[in-house]
Design an enzyme around this catalytic site. Structure first.
Site, PDB file in Angstrom:
ATOM      1  N   CYS A 121       0.612  -0.978  -0.210  1.00 20.98           N
ATOM      2  CA  CYS A 121      -0.003   0.083   0.309  1.00 20.98           C
ATOM      3  C   CYS A 121       0.990   1.501  -0.032  1.00 20.98           C
ATOM      4  O   CYS A 121       0.615   2.303  -0.885  1.00 20.98           O
ATOM      5  CB  CYS A 121      -0.383   0.069   1.254  1.00 20.98           C
ATOM      6  SG  CYS A 121      -1.790  -1.733   1.597  1.00 20.98           S
ATOM      7  N   LYS A 131      -8.673   6.390   2.665  1.00 16.31           N
ATOM      8  CA  LYS A 131      -7.252   6.007   3.485  1.00 16.31           C
ATOM      9  C   LYS A 131      -6.740   6.637   3.047  1.00 16.31           C
ATOM     10  O   LYS A 131      -6.050   6.927   1.987  1.00 16.31           O
ATOM     11  CB  LYS A 131      -6.368   4.410   3.207  1.00 16.31           C
ATOM     12  CG  LYS A 131      -5.256   3.636   3.948  1.00 16.31           C
ATOM     13  CD  LYS A 131      -5.204   2.145   3.092  1.00 16.31           C
ATOM     14  CE  LYS A 131      -3.569   1.715   3.129  1.00 16.31           C
ATOM     15  NZ  LYS A 131      -4.251   0.334   2.866  1.00 16.31           N
ATOM     16  N   HIS A 171      -2.224   7.134   4.360  1.00 15.46           N
ATOM     17  CA  HIS A 171      -1.589   5.933   5.076  1.00 15.46           C
ATOM     18  C   HIS A 171      -0.293   6.807   4.652  1.00 15.46           C
ATOM     19  O   HIS A 171       0.357   5.873   3.665  1.00 15.46           O
ATOM     20  CB  HIS A 171      -1.730   4.664   4.001  1.00 15.46           C
ATOM     21  CG  HIS A 171      -0.401   3.140   4.411  1.00 15.46           C
ATOM     22  ND1 HIS A 171      -0.188   2.516   3.550  1.00 15.46           N
ATOM     23  CD2 HIS A 171      -0.301   3.653   5.855  1.00 15.46           C
ATOM     24  CE1 HIS A 171       0.379   1.612   4.638  1.00 15.46           C
ATOM     25  NE2 HIS A 171       0.505   2.562   5.486  1.00 15.46           N
ATOM     26  N   HIS A 201      -9.680  -4.427   1.185  1.00 13.15           N
ATOM     27  CA  HIS A 201      -8.407  -4.692   2.523  1.00 13.15           C
ATOM     28  C   HIS A 201      -9.026  -5.204   3.893  1.00 13.15           C
ATOM     29  O   HIS A 201     -10.057  -4.847   3.569  1.00 13.15           O
ATOM     30  CB  HIS A 201      -7.663  -3.064   3.112  1.00 13.15           C
ATOM     31  CG  HIS A 201      -6.294  -3.336   3.712  1.00 13.15           C
ATOM     32  ND1 HIS A 201      -6.310  -3.748   5.228  1.00 13.15           N
ATOM     33  CD2 HIS A 201      -5.339  -3.047   3.429  1.00 13.15           C
ATOM     34  CE1 HIS A 201      -5.405  -3.536   4.968  1.00 13.15           C
ATOM     35  NE2 HIS A 201      -4.194  -3.895   4.067  1.00 13.15           N
ATOM     36  N   ASP A 252      -4.076  -0.290  -5.728  1.00 10.65           N
ATOM     37  CA  ASP A 252      -2.784   0.365  -5.294  1.00 10.65           C
ATOM     38  C   ASP A 252      -2.145  -1.240  -5.534  1.00 10.65           C
ATOM     39  O   ASP A 252      -0.955  -0.840  -4.816  1.00 10.65           O
ATOM     40  CB  ASP A 252      -3.313   0.476  -3.785  1.00 10.65           C
ATOM     41  CG  ASP A 252      -3.458  -0.556  -2.539  1.00 10.65           C
ATOM     42  OD1 ASP A 252      -3.819  -1.391  -3.227  1.00 10.65           O
ATOM     43  OD2 ASP A 252      -3.315   0.058  -1.492  1.00 10.65           O
ATOM     44  N   LYS A 279      -0.397  -9.918  -3.744  1.00  9.75           N
ATOM     45  CA  LYS A 279       0.430  -8.795  -2.854  1.00  9.75           C
ATOM     46  C   LYS A 279       2.444  -9.020  -2.048  1.00  9.75           C
ATOM     47  O   LYS A 279       2.674  -9.477  -1.404  1.00  9.75           O
ATOM     48  CB  LYS A 279      -0.368  -8.629  -1.937  1.00  9.75           C
ATOM     49  CG  LYS A 279      -0.146  -6.987  -0.966  1.00  9.75           C
ATOM     50  CD  LYS A 279      -0.759  -6.829  -0.075  1.00  9.75           C
ATOM     51  CE  LYS A 279      -1.022  -5.785   1.239  1.00  9.75           C
ATOM     52  NZ  LYS A 279      -1.743  -5.079   1.838  1.00  9.75           N
TER      53      LYS A 279
HETATM   54 CA    CA Z   1      -3.009  -1.991  -0.505  1.00  2.85          CA
END
Ligand code: CA
Length: 473
Positions: A83, A139, A141, A235, A293, A312
Site C-alpha cells: 500500500c 485511506k 497512509h 483490504h 494500489d 501482494k
Molecule cells: Ca493495498
C-alpha cells in the site's frame, strides 16, 4: 556522403525524434477547458475481481462502466506491491525509491519522517496551482504527523483516516482519537477525521466514503476539481453489511463471500460517483481512473489474481499488475483495451498535462492519453522497473520480456506468452542486459528514509512514548 544522403538522414532523425509528440497534439484540440480529475483507488483488489477482467462470481457493473466508457489497461502496473509505497508513487508521479519511500510506513504521529518527504509535491499541490479544488477521501497512509496530513499536502478537504487500514463498522470505532492509540494497529479503531476534526459517523465505512465523494462533486461543479477517492475496500478486516452479503448467497466460502460483498459496496459507490457526474453534466469532461494500489493477497482476503503469479508483497505480476481502467468520453475511445505496459505513475503526468500546470520535480510517468486516444503505435515505456529494497528484489519489464529477481536468483520470462511467469527462459544475454538496465536505473534511487512495518519492534526501542500524543496541533 552527398547532400541528398545527409538530407535523408536529417529527415529520418526528425521523424524518430518527434514520433510521440506528433500524436500528443491529437487530443488537445478537443479539450477546451480543464478536465476534472477523479482517481478511484481500491485496496488489495485482485486482478481478476472486476467484471472487465473476467470475474464471474463478483459483479462490478459500475466499475465496468468506466471500462465500457473508456479503456482497460490489461498491462496496467503500480510502482510497488504494498500500500504505502504504491500510494507515494501515485501521489507524486515519481517512483517512490527516488525519495526513499521504500517501505510501508509505521503509524508514528510524532515523527515527520514517517511519510512522504516534505521535499516532494503531491498531485493535489500541483493541481491546486492550476486552480483546482482538491479533496482526499478514505485511506491516507502517507504519514500521520501533522505536517504529513492531507490538508498540509495539497488537499483542501479530507474525510477518512490516516492509517494503513480501518474497521468498517462504526461500532468498532471505539477510540476517540490518536491520544488513545497504544499500538500500530489501534488506529483501525479511531473515529474518522473530517479535515482536522474527529467526527461521529454512523454509516458503514465504504458507504460513508461514497457519500462524501458525491457531496464533494456536487459542491464543486462550477470549477475544476481533483477527487482522490481511496477506498480501503477490500483490504482486511473482512467486514460487510447484510445488504451486500445478500447479493452473494451463491458464494459458499464465507471469506470470499464477504470479500465479494465489500467489492460490491465499493462498486455501488463508483456507481453513485458516475451518476452524479452524469446528472451534473460533468461526465464528458472528467477523467476517471480506477485501479488497485497493489495486487490481491489471495489467501489473506480471498482475492483472485487470475493467471498472474502470486500476489501482494511480491514482484511477480500478481503483486504489481492491477485492475486498471480510465474514462474521459470527450477524448478517449469507448470500450477498448490497451495492452502495452503503463504504470500508476502516469496518472500524475496525464492529469497535470491537461490541467496546464508544471511540477517542480522530474516525473517518472508520462501522459498516456495520446497512446490511447488514437492509433498510436508508440511505446509509452520502453522499460519499467520495481525495487524491493529490504528483500534485495527487483523486476524489469521491457516489451514482452520481464526479469523478476526474487529470493536468490533472477529469472527471465516472456510475460506475454507466459503470463503466469512459470517458464524461465535460457537467454543469458537478454537477462544480463535487463539486469544491467535495472542497476543503472537504481543508481538514481535513495536508500529507505524510514523504518517500516516489518521493523516495528526496532522502531519502538528507539522511540519510547511513540503514541503518547495529544490530537490537537
Ligand atoms: Ca493495498
Amino acid at each position: 556522403m552527398n547532400i541528398k544522403g545527409i538530407l535523408l538522414i536529417f529527415v529520418l532523425l526528425l521523424f524518430i525524434g518527434c514520433g510521440n509528440k506528433l500524436h500528443q497534439r491529437d487530443d488537445v484540440a478537443k479539450v477546451d477547458k480543464k478536465p476534472n480529475i477523479i482517481i478511484v483507488l481500491a485496496d488489495d483488489l485482485g486482478y481478476n475481481d472486476v467484471g472487465f477482467n473476467g470475474s464471474t462470481d463478483i459483479k462490478t457493473p459500475n466499475i465496468d462502466k468506466i471500462a465500457n466508457n473508456g479503456v482497460v489497461f490489461t498491462n496496467g502496473y503500480v510502482s510497488y506491491a504494498v500500500c504505502g509505497p504504491s500510494r507515494a508513487g501515485l501521489m507524486t508521479g515519481r517512483c517512490q525509491d527516488r525519495f526513499g519511500f521504500s517501505r510501508n510506513p509505521l503509524f508514528a504521529p510524532k515523527d515527520s519522517t514517517q511519510g512522504l518527504p516534505l521535499s516532494e509535491e503531491t498531485l493535489a499541490t500541483v493541481l491546486k496551482r492550476g486552480g483546482y479544488r482538491t479533496m482526499a477521501i478514505g485511506k491516507w497512509h502517507l504519514g500521520a504527523h501533522p505536517s504529513q496530513r492531507p490538508l498540509n499536502r495539497g488537499f483542501d478537504e479530507f474525510f477518512g483516516f490516516l492509517s494503513g487500514g480501518h474497521h468498517y463498522f462504526p461500532e468498532k470505532w471505539d477510540l476517540n482519537d490518536i491520544s488513545e492509540v497504544k499500538s500500530q494497529y489501534d488506529p483501525y479503531r479511531t473515529k474518522l477525521l473530517k479535515n482536522n476534526d474527529r467526527i461521529e459517523e454512523t454509516e458503514y465505512l465504504t458507504d460513508a466514503l461514497s457519500r462524501e465523494a458525491v457531496s464533494f462533486i456536487e459542491s464543486n461543479k462550477e470549477q475544476p476539481f481533483f477527487l482522490y477517492l481511496a477506498y480501503n475496500a477490500p483490504h482486511t478486516p473482512l467486514q460487510a453489511t447484510q445488504k451486500y452479503l445478500d447479493r452473494y448467497e451463491n458464494i459458499e466460502d464465507t471469506k470470499r463471500r464477504t470479500y465479494a460483498a465489500m467489492v460490491s459496496a465499493m462498486d455501488d459507490g463508483v456507481g453513485r460517483v458516475l451518476n452524479t457526474l452524469e446528472k451534473l453534466n460533468l461526465d464528458r469532461n472528467t477523467i476517471v481512473f480506477f485501479l488497485s494500489d497493489n495486487g490481491g493477497p489471495e489467501p489473506h482476503n480471498a482475492s483472485d489474481n487470475g493467471l498472474l503469479r502470486e500476489g501482494k508483497g511480491t514482484l511477480y505480476d500478481g503483486g504489481i499488475r492491477v485492475p486498471f481502467a480510465v474514462q474521459w468520453p470527450t477524448v478517449i475511445p469507448k470500450g477498448e483495451k490497451y495492452d502495452r505496459p503503463i504504470i500508476s505513475l502516469d496518472i500524475f503526468a496525464t492529469a497535470i498535462h491537461y490541467a496546464g500546470v508544471n511540477p517542480k520535480k522530474t516525473l517518472d510517468g508520462i501522459n498516456i492519453i495520446p497512446y490511447i486516444s488514437s492509433n498510436n503505435e508508440g511505446i509509452p515505456h520502453e522499460f519499467l522497473f520495481w525495487r524491493m529494497f529490504d528483500k534485495k528484489a527487483f523486476a524489469v519489464r521491457n516489451g514482452n520480456m520481464k526479469v523478476t529477481k526474487w529470493d536468490i536468483k533472477s529469472e527471465l520470462f516472456n510475460i506475454t506468452n507466459d503470463i503466469g511467469e512459470e517458464n524461465s527462459l535460457e537467454d543469458a544475454f537478454t537477462l544480463q542486459q535487463l539486469e544491467s538496465s535495472y542497476y543503472n536505473w537504481n543508481t538514481k534511487n535513495s536508500n529507505p528514509v524510514f523504518l517500516g512495518l516489518s521493523q516495528n519492534d526496532e522502531y519502538n526501542k528507539a522511540h519510547s512514548n511513540r503514541f503518547a500524543e495529544v490530537e490537537k496541533y
